[in-house]
Write a protein that holds these residues in place. Structure first.
Motif, PDB file in Angstrom:
ATOM      1  N   UNK A 278       0.762  -1.100   0.009  1.00  0.00           N
ATOM      2  CA  UNK A 278       0.008  -0.119  -0.089  1.00  0.00           C
ATOM      3  C   UNK A 278       0.808   1.143  -0.096  1.00  0.00           C
ATOM      4  N   UNK A 279       2.027   1.298   0.777  1.00  0.00           N
ATOM      5  CA  UNK A 279       2.669   2.538   0.910  1.00  0.00           C
ATOM      6  C   UNK A 279       3.525   2.450  -0.428  1.00  0.00           C
ATOM      7  N   UNK A 280       3.779   1.634  -1.106  1.00  0.00           N
ATOM      8  CA  UNK A 280       4.315   1.755  -2.559  1.00  0.00           C
ATOM      9  C   UNK A 280       3.487   2.114  -3.445  1.00  0.00           C
ATOM     10  N   UNK A 281       2.256   1.886  -3.349  1.00  0.00           N
ATOM     11  CA  UNK A 281       1.152   2.694  -4.273  1.00  0.00           C
ATOM     12  C   UNK A 281       1.209   4.090  -3.793  1.00  0.00           C
ATOM     13  N   UNK A 282       1.021   4.490  -2.582  1.00  0.00           N
ATOM     14  CA  UNK A 282       1.068   5.964  -2.194  1.00  0.00           C
ATOM     15  C   UNK A 282       2.258   6.251  -2.879  1.00  0.00           C
ATOM     16  N   UNK A 283       3.504   5.826  -2.711  1.00  0.00           N
ATOM     17  CA  UNK A 283       4.971   6.510  -3.058  1.00  0.00           C
ATOM     18  C   UNK A 283       4.655   6.860  -4.732  1.00  0.00           C
ATOM     19  N   UNK A 284       4.161   5.785  -5.475  1.00  0.00           N
ATOM     20  CA  UNK A 284       4.037   6.028  -6.988  1.00  0.00           C
ATOM     21  C   UNK A 284       3.098   7.102  -7.372  1.00  0.00           C
ATOM     22  N   UNK A 285       2.022   7.216  -6.364  1.00  0.00           N
ATOM     23  CA  UNK A 285       1.244   8.486  -6.807  1.00  0.00           C
ATOM     24  C   UNK A 285       1.767   9.799  -6.277  1.00  0.00           C
ATOM     25  N   UNK A 286       2.877   9.663  -5.419  1.00  0.00           N
ATOM     26  CA  UNK A 286       2.832  10.813  -4.693  1.00  0.00           C
ATOM     27  C   UNK A 286       4.725  10.844  -4.551  1.00  0.00           C
ATOM     28  N   UNK A 287       5.332  10.915  -5.866  1.00  0.00           N
ATOM     29  CA  UNK A 287       6.677  10.622  -6.118  1.00  0.00           C
ATOM     30  C   UNK A 287       7.543  11.651  -5.416  1.00  0.00           C
ATOM     31  N   UNK A 288       7.076  13.022  -5.157  1.00  0.00           N
ATOM     32  CA  UNK A 288       7.814  13.879  -4.587  1.00  0.00           C
ATOM     33  C   UNK A 288       8.315  13.620  -2.946  1.00  0.00           C
ATOM     34  N   UNK A 306      -3.676   2.208   6.708  1.00  0.00           N
ATOM     35  CA  UNK A 306      -4.888   2.205   7.343  1.00  0.00           C
ATOM     36  C   UNK A 306      -5.632   3.513   6.843  1.00  0.00           C
ATOM     37  N   UNK A 307      -5.241   4.531   6.984  1.00  0.00           N
ATOM     38  CA  UNK A 307      -5.962   5.639   6.308  1.00  0.00           C
ATOM     39  C   UNK A 307      -5.953   5.680   4.811  1.00  0.00           C
ATOM     40  N   UNK A 308      -5.178   5.267   4.141  1.00  0.00           N
ATOM     41  CA  UNK A 308      -5.445   5.256   2.727  1.00  0.00           C
ATOM     42  C   UNK A 308      -6.516   4.197   2.191  1.00  0.00           C
ATOM     43  N   UNK A 310      -8.947   3.168   4.377  1.00  0.00           N
ATOM     44  CA  UNK A 310     -10.260   3.201   5.451  1.00  0.00           C
ATOM     45  C   UNK A 310     -10.862   5.056   5.438  1.00  0.00           C
ATOM     46  N   UNK A 311      -9.902   5.614   5.011  1.00  0.00           N
ATOM     47  CA  UNK A 311     -10.181   6.987   5.033  1.00  0.00           C
ATOM     48  C   UNK A 311     -10.064   7.715   6.312  1.00  0.00           C
ATOM     49  N   UNK A 312     -10.904   8.879   6.493  1.00  0.00           N
ATOM     50  CA  UNK A 312     -10.802   9.593   7.669  1.00  0.00           C
ATOM     51  C   UNK A 312     -11.211   8.648   8.819  1.00  0.00           C
ATOM     52  N   UNK A 313     -10.477   8.668  10.059  1.00  0.00           N
ATOM     53  CA  UNK A 313     -10.427   7.987  11.251  1.00  0.00           C
ATOM     54  C   UNK A 313     -10.177   8.512  12.533  1.00  0.00           C
ATOM     55  N   UNK A 314     -10.824   8.258  13.595  1.00  0.00           N
ATOM     56  CA  UNK A 314     -10.436   8.771  14.845  1.00  0.00           C
ATOM     57  C   UNK A 314      -9.293   8.187  15.567  1.00  0.00           C
ATOM     58  N   UNK A 353      -8.164  12.026  11.483  1.00  0.00           N
ATOM     59  CA  UNK A 353      -7.036  11.953  10.672  1.00  0.00           C
ATOM     60  C   UNK A 353      -7.184  11.443   9.176  1.00  0.00           C
ATOM     61  N   UNK A 354      -6.735  12.182   8.271  1.00  0.00           N
ATOM     62  CA  UNK A 354      -6.863  11.519   6.896  1.00  0.00           C
ATOM     63  C   UNK A 354      -5.567  11.660   6.313  1.00  0.00           C
ATOM     64  N   UNK A 355      -5.348  10.894   5.017  1.00  0.00           N
ATOM     65  CA  UNK A 355      -4.272  11.459   4.028  1.00  0.00           C
ATOM     66  C   UNK A 355      -4.633  12.669   3.627  1.00  0.00           C
ATOM     67  N   UNK A 356      -3.391  13.663   3.701  1.00  0.00           N
ATOM     68  CA  UNK A 356      -3.517  14.916   3.254  1.00  0.00           C
ATOM     69  C   UNK A 356      -3.484  15.362   1.772  1.00  0.00           C
TER      70      UNK A 356
END
Length: 364
Positions: A278-288, A306-308, A310-314, A353-356
């Motif tokens: 999942x983090x690799x996927x985020x990294x590809x979408x967020x290369x900077x 988890x946030x990626x 499930x979305x916003x979570x307490x 909290x959610x992915x920014x």
């Protein structure tokens, strides 16, 4: 002044004794943090947090992500002086473990590294008088320049002879160092650095403990404690303040070393079973920010994954589902917010909290 005549104004009290006892207990737990294969990564992460916080106290505006990028040798857009401060600080902290805190030469060499191209007298004691102001109000007049070398020598000699616990006498040293104000510039960052050097010589955990971050969070309290010590001609209150920070930092480090924090989820925790993927996927979408993601600790990976998914979570949900103690989760969330990877929405019990900036498929 002979070594035996130099006695910093300080009074031991029951509060200090209790704080030393608590810190000693937490130190045993925190020592676990620096063992095992994860220690190198954790030390690097804490060093970045330390440099960022130390310079933020001195009004450097670079973000934690930018400081990380500078350490990685990347180009960063920002004030050239602030970038120089970061590079110098990393150079100085490279000297930390090998520096002899009982050596005046080591002190001057570290100041030279810390203030290179930033101060005219880098690596030398100040040659002029100096006062500390709050706006137009003088809050501290340092001793005349001609006394500085002797006073620093006396202070180091006192530390070597003192029978006080290292946690106590290092804090007394810190206050006295700031009172003397031995340099033209850089006294705050050098005083905090040397405090770390003294404690690290006693126990290596302190070389890597990001106490600067706690000082930054309690910056006004730090300055108030210094000012109160001046007014009372006794550094006991400042010692209490610093010991309280050490207890908190060590407690946090001990919680971070709890096996349940770093353990992979084995039951139905709601966490991704493939957090690295999942983090690799985020990294590809967020290369900077790919390198920043790589430098995160495993519990931080799981929070992001988890946030990626499930979305916003307490916080309570994250703590329960990921099996991360709430205290440790608060630290993790703060770090991820500082890196601008996640953001908080809402207040108090309604906070989520959610992915920014990342959203699935964006930028790919």
């Amino acid at each position: 002044m002979s070594e035996s005549e130099y006695k910093p104004p300080f009074t031991m009290n029951d509060v200090i004794v209790d704080l030393v006892s608590r810190a000693s207990y937490e130190l045993g737990r925190a020592s676990v943090m620096m063992q095992g294969d994860h220690s190198v990564h954790l030390r690097r992460q804490n060093r970045i947090r330390t440099v960022h916080s130390s310079l933020a106290i001195e009004h450097n505006t670079l973000t934690l992500g930018q400081v990380t990028a500078i350490l990685d040798g990347k180009r960063v857009l920002g004030d050239p002086r602030e970038i120089r401060e970061v590079k110098n600080a990393f150079n100085a902290y490279d000297l930390l473990v090998d520096a002899n805190p009982m050596s005046v030469k080591a002190l001057l060499d570290t100041h030279r590294a810390m203030m290179n191209s930033l101060a005219d007298e880098a690596g030398r004691f100040r040659t002029q008088g100096v006062g500390i102001f709050d706006g137009d109000r003088l809050v501290h007049m340092a001793p005349p320049a001609e006394f500085v070398a002797g006073q620093i020598g006396d202070l180091i000699a006192w530390y070597g002879e003192s029978t006080f616990h290292p946690l106590v006498k290092s804090a007394v040293f810190h206050y006295e160092f700031e009172f003397i104000h031995p340099f033209q510039d850089g006294n705050g960052r050098m005083g905090r650095f040397w405090h770390t050097a003294l404690l690290g010589q006693w126990n290596h955990v302190f070389y890597w403990l990001p106490v600067e971050e706690l000082i930054q969070k309690n910056q006004q309290g730090y300055y108030d404690a210094l000012g109160a010590a001046d007014a009372q001609t006794d550094s006991s209150g400042f010692v209490e303040f610093m010991l309280g920070l050490f207890v908190n930092a060590l407690e946090e480090a001990g919680s971070a070393s709890d096996p349940c924090v770093g353990a992979s989820a084995t039951g139905d925790t709601g966490a991704s079973k493939d957090a690295p993927g999942t983090l690799a996927e985020i990294g590809r979408s967020w290369p900077e920010l790919a390198d920043v993601l790589d430098n995160l600790a495993e519990p931080e990976h799981r929070v992001l994954a988890y946030l990626h998914e499930r979305g916003p979570s307490r916080p309570a949900e994250l703590s329960e589902r990921l099996r991360i103690p709430l205290r440790s989760l608060q630290r993790i969330n703060k770090h991820l917010v500082d890196l601008e990877l996640i953001e908080a929405q809402g207040k108090s019990s309604g906070r989520r909290y959610s992915i920014k900036r990342h959203k699935a498929g964006e930028g790919s």
